[in-house]
Design a protein around this motif. Structure first.
Motif, PDB file in Angstrom:
ATOM      1  N   SER A  50      19.806  45.025  30.028  1.00 31.47           N
ATOM      2  CA  SER A  50      19.749  44.266  31.030  1.00 31.47           C
ATOM      3  C   SER A  50      21.860  44.282  31.498  1.00 31.47           C
ATOM      4  O   SER A  50      21.080  44.711  32.791  1.00 31.47           O
ATOM      5  CB  SER A  50      19.060  44.049  31.756  1.00 31.47           C
ATOM      6  N   ALA A  87      23.668  40.807  27.152  1.00 33.49           N
ATOM      7  CA  ALA A  87      21.888  39.642  26.158  1.00 33.49           C
ATOM      8  C   ALA A  87      22.171  38.578  25.951  1.00 33.49           C
ATOM      9  O   ALA A  87      21.336  38.174  25.905  1.00 33.49           O
ATOM     10  CB  ALA A  87      21.233  40.875  26.502  1.00 33.49           C
ATOM     11  N   GLN A  95      17.741  34.583  36.571  1.00 32.67           N
ATOM     12  CA  GLN A  95      19.204  34.851  35.926  1.00 32.67           C
ATOM     13  C   GLN A  95      19.225  35.784  36.825  1.00 32.67           C
ATOM     14  O   GLN A  95      19.589  37.166  37.457  1.00 32.67           O
ATOM     15  CB  GLN A  95      18.124  36.169  34.529  1.00 32.67           C
ATOM     16  N   ARG A 152      15.347  37.517  36.890  1.00 36.22           N
ATOM     17  CA  ARG A 152      14.523  37.410  35.838  1.00 36.22           C
ATOM     18  C   ARG A 152      15.234  35.445  35.342  1.00 36.22           C
ATOM     19  O   ARG A 152      15.980  35.596  35.598  1.00 36.22           O
ATOM     20  CB  ARG A 152      14.333  38.250  34.743  1.00 36.22           C
ATOM     21  N   ASN A 169      19.649  35.334  18.995  1.00 31.91           N
ATOM     22  CA  ASN A 169      19.302  34.909  20.629  1.00 31.91           C
ATOM     23  C   ASN A 169      17.553  35.017  20.333  1.00 31.91           C
ATOM     24  O   ASN A 169      17.142  35.329  19.286  1.00 31.91           O
ATOM     25  CB  ASN A 169      20.095  36.121  20.866  1.00 31.91           C
ATOM     26  N   GLU A 216      17.427  39.433  17.266  1.00 32.26           N
ATOM     27  CA  GLU A 216      17.585  40.688  17.214  1.00 32.26           C
ATOM     28  C   GLU A 216      19.400  40.374  16.336  1.00 32.26           C
ATOM     29  O   GLU A 216      20.289  41.058  15.701  1.00 32.26           O
ATOM     30  CB  GLU A 216      17.554  41.512  17.600  1.00 32.26           C
ATOM     31  N   THR A 273      13.647  46.157  23.746  1.00 30.63           N
ATOM     32  CA  THR A 273      13.740  46.781  24.668  1.00 30.63           C
ATOM     33  C   THR A 273      13.093  46.909  25.975  1.00 30.63           C
ATOM     34  O   THR A 273      12.994  47.735  26.601  1.00 30.63           O
ATOM     35  CB  THR A 273      13.840  48.205  24.406  1.00 30.63           C
ATOM     36  N   GLY A 274      12.524  45.387  25.921  1.00 27.60           N
ATOM     37  CA  GLY A 274      11.171  44.978  26.573  1.00 27.60           C
ATOM     38  C   GLY A 274      12.086  45.767  28.532  1.00 27.60           C
ATOM     39  O   GLY A 274      10.637  46.040  29.306  1.00 27.60           O
ATOM     40  N   SER A 275      12.534  45.628  28.935  1.00 24.38           N
ATOM     41  CA  SER A 275      13.056  46.099  30.009  1.00 24.38           C
ATOM     42  C   SER A 275      13.493  47.796  30.538  1.00 24.38           C
ATOM     43  O   SER A 275      12.832  48.768  31.362  1.00 24.38           O
ATOM     44  CB  SER A 275      13.671  45.827  31.266  1.00 24.38           C
ATOM     45  N   ILE A 276      14.603  47.822  29.055  1.00 22.94           N
ATOM     46  CA  ILE A 276      15.200  49.181  29.773  1.00 22.94           C
ATOM     47  C   ILE A 276      14.414  50.409  29.196  1.00 22.94           C
ATOM     48  O   ILE A 276      14.610  51.264  29.725  1.00 22.94           O
ATOM     49  CB  ILE A 276      16.220  49.035  28.376  1.00 22.94           C
TER      50      ILE A 276
END
Ligand code: UDP
Length: 534
Positions: free
Chosen positions: A62, A77, A147, A151, A238, A242, A382-385
């Motif tokens: 993102s 990220a 952010q 977000r 992070n 991952e 990949t929650g948003s993408i």
């Protein structure tokens, strides 16, 4: 109850307009052109990058989508910051994390250097308040900073299993809603796993059953597989786990949408190979185009030049190929695809190194030939993408076939998975709405014996898939991933602490770097929900 049925395209459009598009951009294509134009170094690269994004075969994380070419330019990220034991150091880290959150990144911290609560601090007789009290301050600060204005920042707080404050730490999220901006994870080493303190494991498992936290990380596995051991021990990751990273290191991620590589029932390995090569060039360029929020971060990141190429849309791909998630065929497909991504990404990193040079810290690494990037692969959530691409997230099985999704804070959408809907149409099944209604109210179609058995197996959802199958899948991906795999092991509602403890051991023995769990329906404040089983 009246639900508003939304398509994946509508959800993606809403999300883009709310958080990703810049003034003057009208949709996905404009965003892809901006990002590809900024990241590509020449016309040929710009065109290639635009093509894999427009075809939804690949998307970067993102911050790259939001900030590339926007004048802000922080594109990563994932960040890890060190935490010292003095007030000055702790608040310096807090300030740095605020700067990172503002730029769109998430931060991981190991708080184990902070002296335990009750020990000597400050003036004689002064008492230290311990790591958990400082985590609360970090949590509040995060709540204030959005952010990039779009977000809230994500954090992970880690504590070593032998820290005297480990029990209050494990219990710190016991009540739902506490430390809302933090994931927490216990850092365990092999000696703990070989002769564990059963009391601690019980408390960990009890909290996981209650609320899905803490996660667990395996320090020795992480460091045995560390590609650059010469730079020191890794003790943090992070926020979604991952990326195991050194202090001040950052990493940018990108994910290939595997669902888009299936055509006419065949997986197109040839197209995948080509896209991996393009994606590695893209992610390596991001490192040089990035505007780093701190000098220390720039220095640490440019030493190793880590990138994290992974996948999303894995379950959608399996459905298109007719392979149930919980099957030997799925594990085989996962292994074949991820080993190809690993080898092609290393191959491309080697080619880039010939032209531009290897990453500077290669002397302290395990690499025997020059590569541009210390790591090339990671599996992000990949929650948003995945919402933008309209595919299943990461390597997760589908949460539901028909479910409510809370989205953009206030709205709630009713979603029917498009491959499920299409399969119902093409199977000429009568009573489509009755089946969808059952899928929503029971959370599954397993009980619908009128449906063919192979159809029901293909559409099994996350909490119907056994924890061993979740972990087996994570392990197959981990075998071919340099960094780590973000995955939630979904436990059915009736699971107990014994299941969790068995799963932790199973995952550790399988060589995972960490584990995260969620017991279905254990949180009231869940993003996705199915009915109450009535
Ligand atoms: N992340 C974050 N804030 C968020 C979501 C994610 O800082 O609200 C960071 C975090 O480090 C996470 C990483 O982005 O591990 C990747 O998350 P994800 O793949 O879900 O991000 P996406 O690119 O889909 O937004």
């Amino acid at each position: 109850m009246v639900f508003i049925l939304r398509s994946y395209d509508e959800i993606s459009g809403d999300l883009l307009r709310a958080r990703y598009l810049l003034p003057g951009e009208s949709g996905y294509c404009d965003m892809c052109r901006r990002v590809a134009g900024y990241i590509g170094a020449c016309d040929e690269e710009k065109n290639e990058f635009e093509e894999i994004m427009l075809s939804k075969k690949f998307l970067p994380n993102s911050p790259t989508l939001m900030n590339a070419g926007s004048g802000k330019g922080q594109l990563s990220a994932c960040f890890v910051l060190p935490v010292g034991d003095s007030i000055r150091e702790i608040f310096e880290t807090l300030k740095n994390s605020a700067i990172i959150h503002k730029s769109g990144g998430g931060t991981g911290f190991n708080f184990s250097s902070i002296r335990p609560s009750g020990s000597q601090a400050g003036f004689p007789g002064g008492k230290a308040s311990g790591p958990v009290s400082f985590i609360k301050i970090f949590d509040s600060a995060t709540g204030v900073i959005k952010q990039g204005g779009r977000r809230r920042g994500a954090n992970i707080g880690i504590l070593d299993v032998d820290h005297p404050d480990i029990i209050p730490f494990i219990n710190s999220k016991r009540a739902e809603g506490r430390l809302r901006n933090f994931n927490i994870s216990v850092m365990a080493d092999d000696s703990f796993m070989r002769s564990p303190d059963d009391g601690i494991l019980e408390i960990i498992a009890g909290n996981i059953i209650r609320n899905g936290e803490p996660g667990i990380l395996f320090r020795d596995t992480v460091n045995r597989k560390n590609k650059v051991p010469g730079l020191g021990v890794i003790d943090a990751v992070n926020p979604c786990g991952e990326e195991p990273l050194l202090p001040f290191e950052s990493c940018n991620l990108g994910s290939l949408n595997l669902s888009e590589f299936v055509s006419s029932g065949e997986f197109r390995y040839d197209l995948l190979k080509k896209s991996v090569r393009t994606a590695v060039c893209f992610l390596d360029n991001v490192i040089d185009k990035n505007r780093y929020p701190l000098k220390e971060i720039e220095d640490a990141t440019l030493k190793t030049r880590k990138i994290g190429l992974g996948v999303m849309g894995f379950h959608d791909m399996l459905i298109k190929l007719g392979i149930p998630y919980e099957s030997p065929g799925a594990l085989q497909a996962a292994g074949g695809i991820m080993s190809l991504i690993e080898s092609e990404s290393v191959g491309e990193s080697r080619i880039i190194a010939e032209e531009k040079g290897a990453f500077p810290a290669i002397g302290g690494s395990i690499w025997e030939f020059p590569v541009r990037n210390a790591t090339t692969t990671a599996i992000a959530p990949t929650g948003s993408i995945s919402l933008i691409a309209g595919c299943s997230s990461g390597i997760e099985p589908l949460f539901g076939l028909a479910y409510l999704r809370r989205h953009l804070a206030s709205r709630e959408y009713f979603i029917v998975h498009p491959l499920f809907s299409k399969a119902l149409d093409s199977g000429f099944l009568k009573d489509k709405s009755g089946i969808i209604s059952e899928a929503y109210s029971k959370g599954s179609i397993s009980g619908l014996e009128s449906l063919p058995e192979d159809f029901r197996a293909l559409f099994k959802v996350a909490d119907e898939i056994g924890w061993k199958a979740h972990i087996d899948m994570q392990a197959v991906f981990q075998d071919h991933v340099h960094a780590a795999v973000s995955k939630t092991v979904m436990l059915p509602e009736h699971s107990g602490t014994d299941d969790v403890i068995d799963a932790i051991y199973y995952g550790w023995r399988k060589g995972l770097k960490g584990l995260t769990f969620y017991r279905n329906k254990s949180r009231r404040d869940a993003v996705m929900t199915t009915g109450d089983g009535c």
